[in-house]
Design a protein around this motif. Structure first.
Motif, mmCIF file in Angstrom:
data_model
loop_
_atom_site.group_PDB
_atom_site.id
_atom_site.type_symbol
_atom_site.label_atom_id
_atom_site.label_comp_id
_atom_site.label_asym_id
_atom_site.label_seq_id
_atom_site.Cartn_x
_atom_site.Cartn_y
_atom_site.Cartn_z
ATOM 1 N N PHE A 168 47.703 55.156 70.085
ATOM 2 C CA PHE A 168 46.616 54.615 69.126
ATOM 3 C C PHE A 168 45.557 53.850 69.908
ATOM 4 O O PHE A 168 45.673 53.432 70.952
ATOM 5 N N HIS A 169 44.532 53.887 69.268
ATOM 6 C CA HIS A 169 43.202 53.264 69.770
ATOM 7 C C HIS A 169 42.420 52.352 68.729
ATOM 8 O O HIS A 169 42.540 52.797 67.600
ATOM 9 N N GLY A 170 41.861 51.493 69.373
ATOM 10 C CA GLY A 170 40.877 50.706 68.445
ATOM 11 C C GLY A 170 41.592 49.789 67.442
ATOM 12 O O GLY A 170 42.571 49.189 67.534
ATOM 13 N N GLU A 171 41.100 49.743 66.274
ATOM 14 C CA GLU A 171 41.717 48.781 65.004
ATOM 15 C C GLU A 171 42.635 49.730 64.415
ATOM 16 O O GLU A 171 42.305 50.698 63.715
ATOM 17 N N ILE A 172 43.851 49.223 64.295
ATOM 18 C CA ILE A 172 44.901 49.686 63.232
ATOM 19 C C ILE A 172 44.887 48.910 62.098
ATOM 20 O O ILE A 172 45.398 48.013 62.091
ATOM 21 N N ASP A 173 44.166 49.516 61.313
ATOM 22 C CA ASP A 173 44.096 48.821 60.015
ATOM 23 C C ASP A 173 44.300 49.636 58.617
ATOM 24 O O ASP A 173 44.809 50.763 59.046
ATOM 25 N N ILE A 174 43.858 49.432 57.629
ATOM 26 C CA ILE A 174 44.271 50.452 56.389
ATOM 27 C C ILE A 174 43.451 51.657 56.637
ATOM 28 O O ILE A 174 44.137 52.663 56.304
ATOM 29 N N LEU A 175 42.220 51.578 57.135
ATOM 30 C CA LEU A 175 41.560 52.956 57.175
ATOM 31 C C LEU A 175 42.375 54.010 58.426
ATOM 32 O O LEU A 175 42.198 54.947 58.093
ATOM 33 N N ALA A 176 42.689 53.337 59.338
ATOM 34 C CA ALA A 176 43.343 53.874 60.243
ATOM 35 C C ALA A 176 44.925 54.441 59.795
ATOM 36 O O ALA A 176 45.292 55.598 60.043
#
Length: 126
Positions: free
Chosen positions: A25-33
């Motif tokens: 995984f990379h960056g921000e793991i939020d609802i969009l991800a």
């Protein structure tokens, strides 16, 4: 070792290392991800007896959607008779995993080498 090409999105790279499928995984793991990566993660964990390594070393942020995603990866992998390891070194992410109890279900390891050589993995639902 399989020679499957890596699958890559802005938040996820899936690649093979010997018998392991590495979910990096990379960056921000939020609802969009989570929405973007769920179909790919379902495909990776839907195979018989998947050997999964979740790599969170390159994330910057993890919200409740990300936590749900990790739990889903674990649940689906175990339902297929597989094993799963989690690699995480980010202090704040480790704290979130501990506070929410997810660290008990997916004990964090400190490196990919440790995950690849670790004889035990999460194999039983809690």
């Amino acid at each position: 070792m399989r020679n499957d090409p890596a699958v890559r999105t802005p938040h996820l790279r899936i690649h093979q290392h010997n018998e392991y499928t590495v979910l990096e995984f990379h960056g921000e793991i939020d609802i969009l991800a989570a929405l973007e990566t769920s179909p790919l993660l379902d495909a990776a964990t839907g195979r018989p007896a998947p050997q999964i390594v979740i790599d969170l070393r390159n994330i910057e942020f993890l919200d409740c959607s990300g936590l749900r995603l990790l739990h889903r990866i674990r649940r689906r992998t175990l339902a297929q008779g597989g094993r799963v390891h989690l690699v995480c070194t980010h202090r704040l992410t480790l704290r979130v995993l501990q506070v929410t109890g997810l660290a008990a279900e997916l004990p964090p390891l400190s490196s990919l080498d440790e995950a690849f050589s670790h004889p035990e993995a999460t194999t039983e639902p809690l």
